[in-house]
Design an enzyme around this catalytic site. Structure first.
Site, PDB file in Angstrom:
ATOM      1  N   SER A   1       0.836  -1.200   0.000  1.00 15.38           N
ATOM      2  CA  SER A   1       0.000   0.000   0.000  1.00 15.38           C
ATOM      3  C   SER A   1       0.869   1.247   0.000  1.00 15.38           C
ATOM      4  O   SER A   1       1.970   1.252   0.571  1.00 15.38           O
ATOM      5  CB  SER A   1      -0.858  -0.016   1.274  1.00 15.38           C
ATOM      6  OG  SER A   1      -1.490   1.221   1.466  1.00 15.38           O
TER       7      SER A   1
ATOM      8  N   TYR B   1      -2.279  -1.088  10.995  1.00 17.18           N
ATOM      9  CA  TYR B   1      -2.504  -1.644   9.657  1.00 17.18           C
ATOM     10  C   TYR B   1      -1.322  -1.317   8.742  1.00 17.18           C
ATOM     11  O   TYR B   1      -0.758  -2.202   8.076  1.00 17.18           O
ATOM     12  CB  TYR B   1      -3.802  -1.083   9.043  1.00 17.18           C
ATOM     13  CG  TYR B   1      -3.859  -1.310   7.556  1.00 17.18           C
ATOM     14  CD1 TYR B   1      -4.065  -2.586   7.046  1.00 17.18           C
ATOM     15  CD2 TYR B   1      -3.643  -0.264   6.653  1.00 17.18           C
ATOM     16  CE1 TYR B   1      -4.065  -2.816   5.674  1.00 17.18           C
ATOM     17  CE2 TYR B   1      -3.640  -0.478   5.287  1.00 17.18           C
ATOM     18  CZ  TYR B   1      -3.847  -1.763   4.799  1.00 17.18           C
ATOM     19  OH  TYR B   1      -3.832  -1.984   3.439  1.00 17.18           O
TER      20      TYR B   1
ATOM     21  N   LYS C   1       1.829  -3.757   6.759  1.00 12.66           N
ATOM     22  CA  LYS C   1       2.274  -3.752   5.350  1.00 12.66           C
ATOM     23  C   LYS C   1       3.785  -3.542   5.289  1.00 12.66           C
ATOM     24  O   LYS C   1       4.488  -4.233   4.538  1.00 12.66           O
ATOM     25  CB  LYS C   1       1.553  -2.656   4.557  1.00 12.66           C
ATOM     26  CG  LYS C   1       0.080  -2.895   4.354  1.00 12.66           C
ATOM     27  CD  LYS C   1      -0.189  -4.106   3.478  1.00 12.66           C
ATOM     28  CE  LYS C   1      -1.652  -4.459   3.377  1.00 12.66           C
ATOM     29  NZ  LYS C   1      -1.906  -5.794   2.836  1.00 12.66           N
TER      30      LYS C   1
END
Ligand code: NAD
Ligand code: WQD
Length: 342
Positions: free
Chosen positions: A125, A150, A154
């Protein structure tokens, strides 16, 4: 080729499975349906006129994952979408996010290693860049400070995958850094179907347009951007899906580990997206300006030229198409995949 797709029942996964099937690939989906439903996969099969193999399994269950690979001896590569992705929820339930996203990825890679499948496309992302020093963002920019668990999952998974390749050069891994995926397949049969109140801008606008929500809150109009609202690189989900097929082709050349931005290279503000959606839908989107959302950055868009050079991939659909296709999906399926959709 036979491709294993984790998280294949989800938003980006369904669109990618469709492109894979339409390109003649065999597809095996692993998904625990924690944020999706099997109806989405049925629609993919209907659109493609071909079937896929579905295992309702959880990546945090290593025995289940291993068993699927045992039944997939000719698998050539894995596209790994499965993960939890709600930024706010990740701050409230960090252990859930670290367990699901990290343990799930480690189990997956262990099974891949055991069964000799060493080609992987990973859903990363643009959030790994944090608040970039400048735009457009290139892949060689330093990775920023992640502001939520979150985002950290990643960044951590990118590190794990780089270490995996350092330890065993037979691995080929594409880290695809998505910008802001929006839109839906042009059929209106598959699209984004968030649980509860949407966190992201486009599905929120779409639910206001269809009458499920009364009004949009625009999070801040005092950013240092042309109209004061946040600027993002919205990318059509079908363009994004096609990017995964190009990444698979790249892996066949044994490139080792490489990160690619998947974006359009164009910034679009919140107010510009609202105006484009009103035009595409013919509906008024009532909104009010509210304070900024904590953790948001002013402006984020990609330099997608590396993907263009090395993957021979370029986003083709513009913001008007993203809005028209979102509206087509939302108006045909006001309640998403749920059968009470009226
Ligand atoms: P999604 O939630 O629609 O799809 C993810 C799928 O993974 C869901 O079907 C869910 O049921 C499944 N899943 C989650 N945990 C699992 C587990 N432990 N075992 C098996 N299945 C599991 O999300 P999406 O928007 O399609 O995103 C796909 C990937 O792309 C995610 O990894 C996400 O973090 C990443 N990504 C998404 C965006 C975005 O804005 N949509 C942006 C950048 C990156
Ligand atoms: C876009 C713009 C908001 C909702 C998030 C994740 C990121 C990535 C993509 C997975 C911002 C504004 C939003 C609303 C608003 N996901 N907005 N009202 O924040 O760029 O990225 O999704 O990797 O990790 O952080 O996307 O769609 O939430 O917001 O005004 O109700 O819309 O402030 O400027 P974001 P978004």
């Amino acid at each position: 080729m036979h491709i294993i797709v984790t998280g294949g029942a989800g938003y980006i996964g369904t669109h990618t499975c469709l492109e894979l099937l339409q390109s003649g690939h065999a597809v095996t989906v692993i998904d625990n349906l924690s944020n999706s439903c099997q109806e989405a996969l049925r629609r993919v099969e209907r659109l493609a006129g071909r079937s896929l193999r579905f295992f309702p399994a959880d990546l945090t269950d290593p025995a289940a994952v291993d068993d699927i690979f045992r039944q997939s001896r000719d698998a050539a590569a894995v596209i790994h979408f499965a993960g939890l992705k709600a930024v706010g929820e990740s701050a409230v339930k960090p252990l859930l996010y670290y367990h699901n996203n990290l343990t799930g990825t480690i189990n997956l890679c262990q099974a891949m290693q055991r069964h000799g499948v060493k080609n992987l496309v990973f859903s990363s992302s643009a959030t790994v860049y944090g608040d970039p020093a400048s735009v457009p963002i290139r892949e060689d920019f330093p990775l920023g400070t992640c502001t939520n668990p979150y985002a950290r999952t990643k960044a951590m998974i990118e590190d794990i995958l780089r270490d995996l390749h350092r330890a065993d050069a037979a691995w080929n891994i594409a880290l695809l850094r998505y910008f802001n995926p929006v839109g839906a397949h042009e059929s209106g049969e598959i699209g984004e179907d968030p649980n509860g109140i949407p966190n992201n801008l486009m599905p929120y606008i779409a639910q206001v347009a269809v009458g499920r929500l009364p009004q949009l809150a625009v999070f801040g109009n005092d950013y240092p951007t042309a109209d004061g609202t946040g600027v993002r690189d919205f990318i059509h989900v079908v363009d994004l899906a096609v990017g995964h097929l190009r990444a698979l082709e790249k892996l066949a050349q044994q490139p080792g580990v490489a990160a690619y931005n998947l974006g359009t290279g164009h910034g679009c503000s919140v107010l510009e997206l609202i105006a484009a959606f009103e035009k595409a839908s013919g509906r008024k989107i009532p909104y009010r300006i509210t304070p900024r959302r904590p953790g948001d950055i002013a402006c984020c868009y990609a330099d997608p030229s590396l993907a263009q050079r090395e993957l021979r991939w370029k986003a083709e659909r513009d913001v008007a198409a993203m809005c028209a296709d979102t509206w087509n999906w939302q108006s045909k399926n006001p309640n998403g995949y749920r059968s009470d959709a009226g």
